[in-house]
Design an enzyme around this catalytic site. Structure first.
Site, PDB file in Angstrom:
ATOM      1  N   GLU A 398       0.837  -1.201   0.000  1.00 20.40           N
ATOM      2  CA  GLU A 398       0.000   0.000   0.000  1.00 20.40           C
ATOM      3  C   GLU A 398       0.871   1.249   0.000  1.00 20.40           C
ATOM      4  O   GLU A 398       1.980   1.242   0.553  1.00 20.40           O
ATOM      5  CB  GLU A 398      -0.890   0.017   1.256  1.00 20.40           C
ATOM      6  CG  GLU A 398      -2.318  -0.411   1.015  1.00 20.40           C
ATOM      7  CD  GLU A 398      -3.159   0.627   0.291  1.00 20.40           C
ATOM      8  OE1 GLU A 398      -2.638   1.349  -0.585  1.00 20.40           O
ATOM      9  OE2 GLU A 398      -4.355   0.721   0.590  1.00 20.40           O
ATOM     10  N   ASP A 399       0.374   2.308  -0.607  1.00 19.51           N
ATOM     11  CA  ASP A 399       1.080   3.580  -0.555  1.00 19.51           C
ATOM     12  C   ASP A 399       0.923   4.222   0.820  1.00 19.51           C
ATOM     13  O   ASP A 399       1.889   4.633   1.442  1.00 19.51           O
ATOM     14  CB  ASP A 399       0.581   4.526  -1.659  1.00 19.51           C
ATOM     15  CG  ASP A 399      -0.944   4.581  -1.745  1.00 19.51           C
ATOM     16  OD1 ASP A 399      -1.621   3.878  -0.965  1.00 19.51           O
ATOM     17  OD2 ASP A 399      -1.454   5.329  -2.593  1.00 19.51           O
ATOM     18  N   ASP A 402      -4.502   5.337   6.005  1.00 16.43           N
ATOM     19  CA  ASP A 402      -5.007   6.528   6.682  1.00 16.43           C
ATOM     20  C   ASP A 402      -6.054   6.082   7.706  1.00 16.43           C
ATOM     21  O   ASP A 402      -5.699   5.658   8.807  1.00 16.43           O
ATOM     22  CB  ASP A 402      -5.570   7.432   5.581  1.00 16.43           C
ATOM     23  CG  ASP A 402      -6.078   8.763   6.064  1.00 16.43           C
ATOM     24  OD1 ASP A 402      -5.854   9.071   7.243  1.00 16.43           O
ATOM     25  OD2 ASP A 402      -6.686   9.496   5.277  1.00 16.43           O
ATOM     26  N   PHE A 451      -2.014  16.068   4.686  1.00 14.71           N
ATOM     27  CA  PHE A 451      -2.285  15.505   3.377  1.00 14.71           C
ATOM     28  C   PHE A 451      -1.028  15.564   2.530  1.00 14.71           C
ATOM     29  O   PHE A 451      -0.481  16.632   2.296  1.00 14.71           O
ATOM     30  CB  PHE A 451      -3.431  16.239   2.693  1.00 14.71           C
ATOM     31  CG  PHE A 451      -3.997  15.444   1.567  1.00 14.71           C
ATOM     32  CD1 PHE A 451      -4.934  14.460   1.802  1.00 14.71           C
ATOM     33  CD2 PHE A 451      -3.563  15.650   0.265  1.00 14.71           C
ATOM     34  CE1 PHE A 451      -5.442  13.684   0.770  1.00 14.71           C
ATOM     35  CE2 PHE A 451      -4.063  14.874  -0.777  1.00 14.71           C
ATOM     36  CZ  PHE A 451      -5.002  13.897  -0.529  1.00 14.71           C
ATOM     37  N   ARG A 464       1.042  13.074  -8.812  1.00 11.87           N
ATOM     38  CA  ARG A 464       1.582  11.719  -8.666  1.00 11.87           C
ATOM     39  C   ARG A 464       3.023  11.609  -9.139  1.00 11.87           C
ATOM     40  O   ARG A 464       3.770  10.767  -8.684  1.00 11.87           O
ATOM     41  CB  ARG A 464       0.747  10.720  -9.483  1.00 11.87           C
ATOM     42  CG  ARG A 464      -0.643  10.489  -8.967  1.00 11.87           C
ATOM     43  CD  ARG A 464      -1.194   9.222  -9.628  1.00 11.87           C
ATOM     44  NE  ARG A 464      -2.650   9.157  -9.569  1.00 11.87           N
ATOM     45  CZ  ARG A 464      -3.339   8.700  -8.515  1.00 11.87           C
ATOM     46  NH1 ARG A 464      -2.694   8.294  -7.453  1.00 11.87           N
ATOM     47  NH2 ARG A 464      -4.649   8.658  -8.545  1.00 11.87           N
TER      48      ARG A 464
HETATM   49  P1  IMP Z   1      -7.957   4.970   4.071  1.00 14.99           P
HETATM   50  O1  IMP Z   1      -8.997   4.069   3.501  1.00 14.99           O
HETATM   51  O2  IMP Z   1      -8.572   6.128   4.827  1.00 14.99           O
HETATM   52  O3  IMP Z   1      -6.911   4.259   4.879  1.00 14.99           O
HETATM   53  O4  IMP Z   1      -7.277   5.701   2.860  1.00 14.99           O
HETATM   54  C1  IMP Z   1      -6.374   5.081   2.072  1.00 14.99           C
HETATM   55  C2  IMP Z   1      -6.322   5.723   0.735  1.00 14.99           C
HETATM   56  O5  IMP Z   1      -6.626   7.108   0.767  1.00 14.99           O
HETATM   57  C3  IMP Z   1      -4.910   5.623   0.206  1.00 14.99           C
HETATM   58  O6  IMP Z   1      -4.742   4.419  -0.502  1.00 14.99           O
HETATM   59  C4  IMP Z   1      -4.809   6.849  -0.631  1.00 14.99           C
HETATM   60  O7  IMP Z   1      -5.264   6.556  -1.924  1.00 14.99           O
HETATM   61  C5  IMP Z   1      -5.711   7.853   0.008  1.00 14.99           C
HETATM   62  N1  IMP Z   1      -4.993   8.777   0.909  1.00 14.99           N
HETATM   63  C6  IMP Z   1      -5.024   8.816   2.257  1.00 14.99           C
HETATM   64  N2  IMP Z   1      -4.272   9.806   2.747  1.00 14.99           N
HETATM   65  C7  IMP Z   1      -3.713  10.410   1.694  1.00 14.99           C
HETATM   66  C8  IMP Z   1      -2.798  11.500   1.562  1.00 14.99           C
HETATM   67  O8  IMP Z   1      -2.325  12.120   2.525  1.00 14.99           O
HETATM   68  N3  IMP Z   1      -2.457  11.827   0.296  1.00 14.99           N
HETATM   69  C9  IMP Z   1      -2.937  11.181  -0.793  1.00 14.99           C
HETATM   70  N4  IMP Z   1      -3.793  10.149  -0.712  1.00 14.99           N
HETATM   71  C10 IMP Z   1      -4.167   9.769   0.514  1.00 14.99           C
HETATM   72 MG    MG Z   2      -4.374   3.567  -2.233  1.00 17.71          MG
END
Ligand code: IMP
Ligand code: MG
Length: 483
Positions: A398-399, A402, A451, A464
């Site tokens: 995963e990148d 959050d 962010f 990106r």
């Molecule tokens: P989660 O489901 O809230 O854990 O969010 C995960 C996804 O939200 C990641 O795979 C990203 O695509 C996006 N995301 C969350 N935080 C950021 C950020 O700070 N910058 C860019 N994308 C984010």
């Molecule tokens: Mg993602």
């Protein structure tokens, strides 16, 4: 007749008599729960029915269990003793040690050691189950389980009897109302889990977000007394949401800062009085940022220009990715490694990581719909894996993690395909914002609640291609948002 048998026949007498009485179904079932628990010398009993979609169980009658335990949350049919659904009786000797227990903490608090569950069959289908809970660890005998199976059958008959009665009653009422001209609109059927109205639009939006990620929630299910005077409760706190699967309360506040102080005081008091309760406060800016991430709300739909600062340079990222790849290479020696990534944010990280791993491996990708895209109401896999992962050692790449909602969903999906092992490697971990605790095995960097963009990560599709990871200028996003 020994004592046991005698208590069983007494219970049958009582249960059958009530079942054949004109009492409302609720009373019939509660009475059956009580008789069954007493006959088995157990502390409690619950009777549950599958909902029409066969996704979760609703408790329709119970005896001896605390209100708190009953509200522990909806039981997912797939996770909750699935053998019962295939018609088997299931006994668990020690719920705290058995991985089939869905809410072990709740069971522990309730002082439950053993559970036995019998399916409720009806016309060749399992429609629910009856569970017995004991305080002391117990090995259930054949006589015990035969007794419970028979009670389950009597309950099935009661349910069918009630259904037929309701049909006849409805038919009768229909003819009556046909004669009368109906003026008022009928009430919409509403599920007990869905409130008819929310206190604030932000709550409704938040509920939609949870629905999207298939996270179960209850709206304001419990009030916590905070202060009493002369035995009377003079102050209460009712959190907005309860997420049963996570055992987490969420209080959403979009109030002004001045009013938040009061709310914080109440929260502190709640945490003091109920240390076992897990509650998180989402304030206005947390909430707006959560929505902005999905292009919603005041900050949504805006283009921010300019970076505030670089968080990790290209070199720093390369060094860290290299170190992660070394650990992965070591840990997966001799295994059948497949890297699975979620498009598109992960592309830079995946590409660098795999080039540094010194083992044979496969890669595969998935894509999932984003909250807010195409007005979908629930998360969907828009691109599934190309190859089977059964019996393979899957490393989910995963990148950024959050809230954890994306990963939680994807891990559930992957786990259902029977991989030999399933672990997670994320470049970034925004831990402070976590709502769902997902297990992370390899972490690149932990980052603060900001962010970030670059190295694959985007803001509304852009940034990106930056070779570093940086933070966008917050005031730019804010000001643009106001217009
Ligand atoms: P989660 O489901 O809230 O854990 O969010 C995960 C996804 O939200 C990641 O795979 C990203 O695509 C996006 N995301 C969350 N935080 C950021 C950020 O700070 N910058 C860019 N994308 C984010
Ligand atoms: Mg993602």
């Amino acid at each position: 007749m020994d004592n046991r048998e005698n208590s069983y026949s007494q219970a049958f007498k009582q249960i059958a008599k009530t079942a054949n009485s004109p009492l409302p179904l609720k009373n019939v079932l509660n009475s059956a729960a009580k008789s069954a628990a007493k006959a088995l010398k157990a502390v409690g009993c619950s009777i549950m029915l599958l909902n029409p979609q066969r996704e979760h169980f609703d408790i329709i009658a119970a005896y001896g269990l605390s209100d708190l335990y009953l509200r522990k949350g909806a039981l997912k049919a797939s996770k909750s003793l699935p053998e019962v659904l295939s018609g088997k009786l299931v006994a668990i000797f020690d719920v705290s040690q058995d991985e089939r227990t869905q809410y072990p903490e709740a069971a522990e608090m309730e002082g439950i050691s053993s559970v036995v569950a019998a399916p409720i069959p009806q016309r060749g289908e399992i429609i629910g189950e009856i569970r017995i809970y004991t305080r002391e660890p117990r090995k259930f005998s054949q006589a015990d389980t035969d007794f419970l199976t028979t009670v389950a059958n009597i309950i099935a008959v009661s349910l069918e009897k009630n259904e037929l009665y309701q049909i006849l009653k409805a038919e009768h009422e229909e003819t009556v109302t046909k004669r009368r001209k109906l003026t008022e609109t009928p009430e919409l059927p509403s599920s007990s889990l869905r409130p008819s109205s929310f206190g604030h639009p932000s709550e409704q939006e938040f509920a939609k977000l949870l629905d999207f990620y298939r996270i179960e929630w209850l709206y304001e299910p419990r009030s916590f007394p905070l202060a009493r005077q002369n035995g009377k409760v003079v102050e209460m706190f009712t959190p907005d949401f309860y997420l049963p699967e996570l055992d987490l309360y969420i209080e959403l506040t979009t109030l002004k800062q001045s009013l938040i102080t009061e709310k914080n005081r109440k929260l502190r008091r709640l945490r003091d009085l109920y240390p076992e309760v897990n509650i998180k406060l989402l304030n206005k800016s947390d909430y707006l940022r959560l929505l902005a991430k999905y292009g919603y709300g005041r900050l949504g739909g805006t283009k921010a220009k300019g970076m505030d600062r670089v968080l990790f340079s290209h070199t720093q990222i390369q060094r860290r990715v290299n170190a992660l790849a070394k650990r992965v290479s070591h840990d997966y020696t001799g295994k059948k490694l497949v890297l699975v990534g979620i498009l598109k944010g992960v592309m830079c990280f995946m590409s660098d990581l795999m080039q540094h791993i010194t083992l044979p491996l496969n890669v595969d990708f998935m894509a999932i719909s984003y909250y807010g895209s195409n007005n979908e109401s629930a998360v969907k896999i828009t691109k599934d894996l190309d190859t089977s992962i059964a019996e393979l050692d899957v490393l989910m790449v995963e990148d950024i993690v959050d809230t954890g909602m994306t990963l939680n969903y994807v891990l559930d999906h992957l786990a259902s395909h029977n991989p030999a092992s399933l672990r997670v490697c994320t470049l970034l971990d925004k831990r402070v914002r976590r709502l769902i605790d997902v297990p992370l095995d390899y972490i690149g960097f932990e980052i603060p609640d900001e962010f970030v963009v670059g190295y694959g990560l985007d803001y509304l599709g852009e940034y990106r291609n930056l070779p570093f990871i940086g933070v966008l200028k917050p005031e730019l996003i804010e000001e643009k948002g106001k217009t």
